[in-house]
Write a protein that holds these residues in place. Structure first.
Motif, short mmCIF file in Angstrom:
data_model
loop_
_atom_site.label_atom_id
_atom_site.label_comp_id
_atom_site.label_asym_id
_atom_site.label_seq_id
_atom_site.Cartn_x
_atom_site.Cartn_y
_atom_site.Cartn_z
N GLU A 360 4.24 28.44 -1.34
CA GLU A 360 5.67 28.20 -1.13
C GLU A 360 6.38 27.86 -2.43
N SER A 361 5.66 27.33 -3.41
CA SER A 361 6.20 26.93 -4.70
C SER A 361 7.57 26.29 -4.50
N ASN A 362 8.47 26.51 -5.41
CA ASN A 362 9.81 25.97 -5.22
C ASN A 362 10.81 27.06 -4.91
N PHE A 363 10.32 28.15 -4.49
CA PHE A 363 11.21 29.21 -4.04
C PHE A 363 11.66 28.86 -2.62
N PRO A 364 12.69 29.53 -2.15
CA PRO A 364 13.19 29.15 -0.81
C PRO A 364 12.11 29.21 0.25
N ALA A 365 12.24 28.35 1.22
CA ALA A 365 11.27 28.34 2.32
C ALA A 365 11.22 29.74 2.94
N GLY A 366 10.02 30.14 3.28
CA GLY A 366 9.89 31.47 3.88
C GLY A 366 9.74 32.57 2.86
N TRP A 367 9.69 32.18 1.61
CA TRP A 367 9.59 33.16 0.51
C TRP A 367 8.42 34.10 0.70
N TRP A 368 7.33 33.57 1.25
CA TRP A 368 6.11 34.36 1.37
C TRP A 368 5.89 34.92 2.77
N GLY A 369 6.87 34.93 3.60
CA GLY A 369 6.53 35.52 4.90
C GLY A 369 7.57 35.41 5.98
N SER A 370 8.82 35.08 5.62
CA SER A 370 9.79 35.03 6.72
C SER A 370 10.48 36.38 6.87
N LYS A 371 10.88 36.65 8.08
CA LYS A 371 11.56 37.92 8.40
C LYS A 371 12.89 38.00 7.65
N GLU A 372 13.57 36.85 7.56
CA GLU A 372 14.89 36.86 6.92
C GLU A 372 14.79 37.26 5.45
N VAL A 373 13.80 36.67 4.75
CA VAL A 373 13.64 37.02 3.33
C VAL A 373 13.26 38.49 3.22
N PHE A 374 12.38 38.94 4.10
CA PHE A 374 11.96 40.35 4.03
C PHE A 374 13.14 41.28 4.26
N GLU A 375 13.98 40.93 5.24
CA GLU A 375 15.15 41.78 5.52
C GLU A 375 16.10 41.79 4.32
N LEU A 376 16.23 40.63 3.70
CA LEU A 376 17.08 40.56 2.50
C LEU A 376 16.47 41.40 1.38
N GLU A 377 15.17 41.32 1.23
CA GLU A 377 14.50 42.13 0.20
C GLU A 377 14.71 43.62 0.47
N ARG A 378 14.70 43.99 1.74
CA ARG A 378 14.93 45.40 2.07
C ARG A 378 16.30 45.85 1.56
N ARG A 379 17.30 44.98 1.77
CA ARG A 379 18.65 45.36 1.36
C ARG A 379 18.84 45.21 -0.15
N ALA A 380 18.33 44.10 -0.69
CA ALA A 380 18.65 43.77 -2.07
C ALA A 380 17.74 44.44 -3.08
N LEU A 381 16.52 44.70 -2.68
CA LEU A 381 15.54 45.19 -3.66
C LEU A 381 15.08 46.62 -3.35
N PHE A 382 14.49 46.80 -2.18
CA PHE A 382 13.87 48.11 -1.90
C PHE A 382 14.91 49.21 -1.68
N SER A 383 16.14 48.83 -1.40
CA SER A 383 17.18 49.85 -1.24
C SER A 383 17.78 50.23 -2.59
N LYS A 384 17.40 49.51 -3.64
CA LYS A 384 18.07 49.73 -4.92
C LYS A 384 17.11 50.06 -6.06
N ALA A 385 15.86 49.63 -5.94
CA ALA A 385 14.93 49.79 -7.08
C ALA A 385 14.30 51.18 -7.09
N TRP A 386 13.89 51.62 -8.27
CA TRP A 386 13.09 52.84 -8.34
C TRP A 386 11.67 52.49 -7.91
N LEU A 387 11.13 53.27 -7.00
CA LEU A 387 9.81 52.98 -6.44
C LEU A 387 8.89 54.15 -6.76
N CYS A 388 7.75 53.86 -7.36
CA CYS A 388 6.81 54.94 -7.68
C CYS A 388 5.90 55.17 -6.47
#
Ligand code: FES
Length: 716
Positions: A360-388
């Motif tokens: 969990e370190s000091n990143f937001p709670a749920g950093w390693w496994g919450s649905k909300e963070v994952f959904e945000l990652e989908r929008r913020a990261l995987f929808s924008k980054a180049w993926l090999c």
């Protein structure tokens, strides 16, 4: 040019607040088919129903005539024991409604009873009921029932009896009659009762089913009742046939629903003739929901709304509480993320920054496994980054394709006739069914199995049965959603899901020099690949770039084959250093000495707690006679390491990489700022809808309900 009708927005199939509104707008004042009188012939035998989360009991109280006399049948709300109104038609079908505010049966279905006259429902014995849940919205199933355009592609056995050429749907007030074959008007009755009940009489039997929404708009309970004049073998034959049709529909619905919820597809076109039943009931849903929404807004303040709902049968207090709680969520989540940054509580990097970080370190709670963070990652990261995702060598002839699921985005790569690899969202433009269903294959024509639309290797729509001749239908506007694709100098294939027309390519200088040094080139030959599904969050990739130590691979192979390899000089090649290189966010490349073998490993996010590790071995020299052996060893090591990593994840210790995690955090924070400024969730991969006035109004309504961002964040 006439404008073709479009479907309800995809958001209407996935939104909990929207469903809560549907319950009040659509379900409370409707009439529901309970079944024919034969289901209730035993006095006192109670049958349970659940209509939009309202439990209902129906039973015969007395009498033994085929049609219960007044007072001999009862329907009650099992929560309150309050009697509910019911109606028995002259030929023996029983309907009920939940609310006293509903219109009378005859007002609701003014022209239904004459149509029911042709079947004596008192003579069809009840045989069996089954129920099960499906991962789809109730409307996804009704969409499928309300047209038979799909029958020839999905229900070959049904199409033999009722060729879809003649199939028509006649819409009446609150019900639709399906005419399978106008030449045989007495063969079969197919009726849809708005909103969610169906009755099919054909082949000597009868089935009715209810498409019951659950509290999760993405899950529906299907309840079937079967009746047949015969029992034993005859009934079982009928049952087998109708079950096959039902399961074929089930699969269609699950796949379409999956794609509706991914933030890419927003609406499709409806055929005015062949999908008029779909347009009819969707228009009714839209009308009732808008009316209810307007009534809520004009008559009641937010603080009063829960009282209003108690006045009808459902209490919507949970909805409102959720809504209010949800309004603050995005803001709070943003602060949470920003606070983590501001307070600089991110741990100092250890000397070796690659291990020993608490999960969990000091990143937001749920950093390693919450649905909300994952959904945000989908929008913020995987929808924008180049993926090999792949390498050019995996495509040899036009039409070769590979399907992927990246962070819930179903996509596929295909080699075009022009020799270029392109990527597309694996979502049919018509009604969101999946186009390529196999993990890989080869075809220059990609047909959608739902209604037969076909696409070529450039994603262009080449065939749309029953649409091509429609005025206003433009094939060129209905091709697959293409994805930015780049094949670099070494043959690596990158994709970027962002919907904007241009996306800047990244500086790959460091990667290029690694690839040159390690002789990873477009001429490399793909040897083998394997996918291992692991129970951990994809961010485990960040600290696991050397998941499999290539020297371990070298040693094992060298010990086993030392004599022959020394003779060929391969042993000496092993003495040279193995190297690896990571490409953000989830792929790494590894050379095995200077042998010419190299492998790629991607941690493809599947969900917040699941990752598909895809490993592919390539050879850039012609020393491939031993390649399979290398591949076998590689995959054994992969599985071993994955299981170990799963244990580390479960024990709350991960191999972290603070620097990379910070990069992700920055990315999420930026996106949250963007969403806050726009007041709604932003889906960069979402394709622009056709924007009909109805679509705009429907989307706006959903936004007003904060449908996409509120309730699902409550568990945070
Ligand atoms: S969903 Fe209808 S043809 Fe693909």
């Amino acid at each position: 040019m006439p404008e073709l009708a479009s479907t309800l927005p995809a958001s209407w199939y996935c939104s909990l607040p929207l469903y809560q509104l549907e319950r009040r707008a659509v379900f409370i004042k409707s009439w529901y088919l309970l079944g024919p009188v034969t289901k209730f012939q035993n006095v006192g035998e109670k049958f349970e129903y659940e209509i939009a989360q309202q439990p209902v009991l129906a039973f015969r109280t007395s009498g033994d005539s085929p049609l219960p006399e007044p007072g001999e049948f009862q329907v009650i709300c099992s929560k309150t024991e309050k009697p509910l109104r019911h109606h028995i038609t002259p030929t023996g079908l029983i309907f009920t409604t939940l609310s006293d505010e509903a219109p009378s049966f005859h007002e609701y279905f003014p022209d239904l009873e004459p149509l029911l006259q042709k079947v004596d429902f008192t003579r069809l014995p009840y045989r069996r009921s089954i129920k099960y849940e499906g991962r789809f919205n109730w409307k996804t199933m009704i969409d499928g029932y309300q047209e038979c355009l799909h029958c020839q592609y999905t229900h070959p056995s049904f199409s033999v009896y009722y060729p879809p050429t003649f199939y028509t749907v006649h819409n009446h007030q609150n019900f639709s009659q399906h005419i399978a074959d106008p030449k045989k008007p007495d063969d079969g009755i197919f009726l849809y009762f708005f909103p969610n009940c169906v009755l099919n009489v054909y082949g000597g039997g009868m089935s009715s089913f209810r498409v019951c929404p659950t509290e999760d708009p993405n899950v529906t309970r299907m309840e079937f009742d079967y009746y047949h004049i015969e029992f034993g073998e005859k009934f079982e034959e009928y049952f087998k046939f109708v079950r096959q049709v039902a399961m074929e529909d089930y699969e269609l619905c699950e796949k379409a629903q999956y794609n509706l919820g991914k933030g890419v597809y927003s609406e499709g076109i409806l055929n005015p003739e062949k999908e008029n039943g779909v347009s009819f009931y969707q228009a009714r849903v839209f009308e009732l929901v808008c009316q209810q929404h307007a009534a809520d807004q004009s008559h009641y303040s937010i603080n009063q709304t829960d009282i209003v709902m108690e006045a009808v049968i459902f209490s919507a207090a949970p909805t409102l509480l959720a809504l209010l709680a949800g309004i603050g969520f995005l803001y709070r989540f943003g602060l949470q993320l920003l606070d983590a940054k501001k307070s600089e509580t991110i741990p100092e990097l250890a000397e070796d920054d690659s291990c020993g970080v608490l999960k969990e370190s000091n990143f937001p709670a749920g950093w390693w496994g919450s649905k909300e963070v994952f959904e945000l990652e989908r929008r913020a990261l995987f929808s924008k980054a180049w993926l090999c995702l792949s390498h050019r060598s995996r495509f040899t002839k036009a039409g070769d394709y590979q399907s992927y699921e990246v962070a819930g985005f179903p996509i596929f790569l295909i080699l075009g006739k022009d020799g270029k690899v392109k990527a597309f969202h694996n979502v049919c433009r018509h009604r969101a069914y999946t186009v390529t269903k196999k993990q890989d294959g080869s075809s220059t024509v990609l047909g959608c199995r739902y209604h037969g639309w076909s696409y070529n290797t450039y994603g262009e729509l080449t065939k749309a049965p029953h649409f091509d001749e429609l005025p206003g239908f433009d094939r060129s506007q209905n091709g697959l959603f293409d994805i930015h694709t780049v094949t670099d100098a070494a043959g690596l294939v990158f994709v970027n899901l962002e919907a904007s027309p241009t996306v800047s390519w990244v500086d790959t200088g460091l990667l290029d020099s690694f690839l040159r040094k390690s002789k990873l080139n477009p001429q490399s030959i793909w040897i083998a690949g394997q996918t291992v599904v692991a129970n951990f969050n994809w961010k485990m990739a960040l600290g696991s770039k050397n998941l499999i130590d290539s020297s371990e691979l070298e040693n094992t192979i060298r010990q086993k084959r030392s004599i022959s390899w020394q003779t060929t000089g391969a042993f000496n090649l092993f003495q040279m250093k193995s190297e690896h290189f990571s490409v953000f966010p989830f792929t790494s490349f590894h050379s095995i000495g200077r042998t010419g073998w190299w492998w790629a490993l991607s941690f493809l996010p599947a969900s917040e707690q699941k990752t598909a590790l895809r490993c592919d071995l390539y050879c850039s020299t012609d020393g491939s006679s031993r390649s399979q052996e290398v591949a076998d060893k590689l995959f054994v090591l992969l599985k071993e390491r994955v299981r170990k990593l799963e244990t580390e994840y479960q024990e709350y210790v991960s191999v972290g990489n603070i620097e990379k995690e910070k990069e992700i955090l920055d990315c999420l924070e930026d996106h949250i700022r963007l969403e806050k400024s726009q007041g709604t969730e932003v889906f960069p991969a979402m394709r622009k809808p056709r924007e009909s006035p109805r679509f705009r109004q429907a989307e706006q309504l959903c936004k007003e309900l904060h449908c996409k961002s509120q309730l699902k964040h409550l568990a945070w």
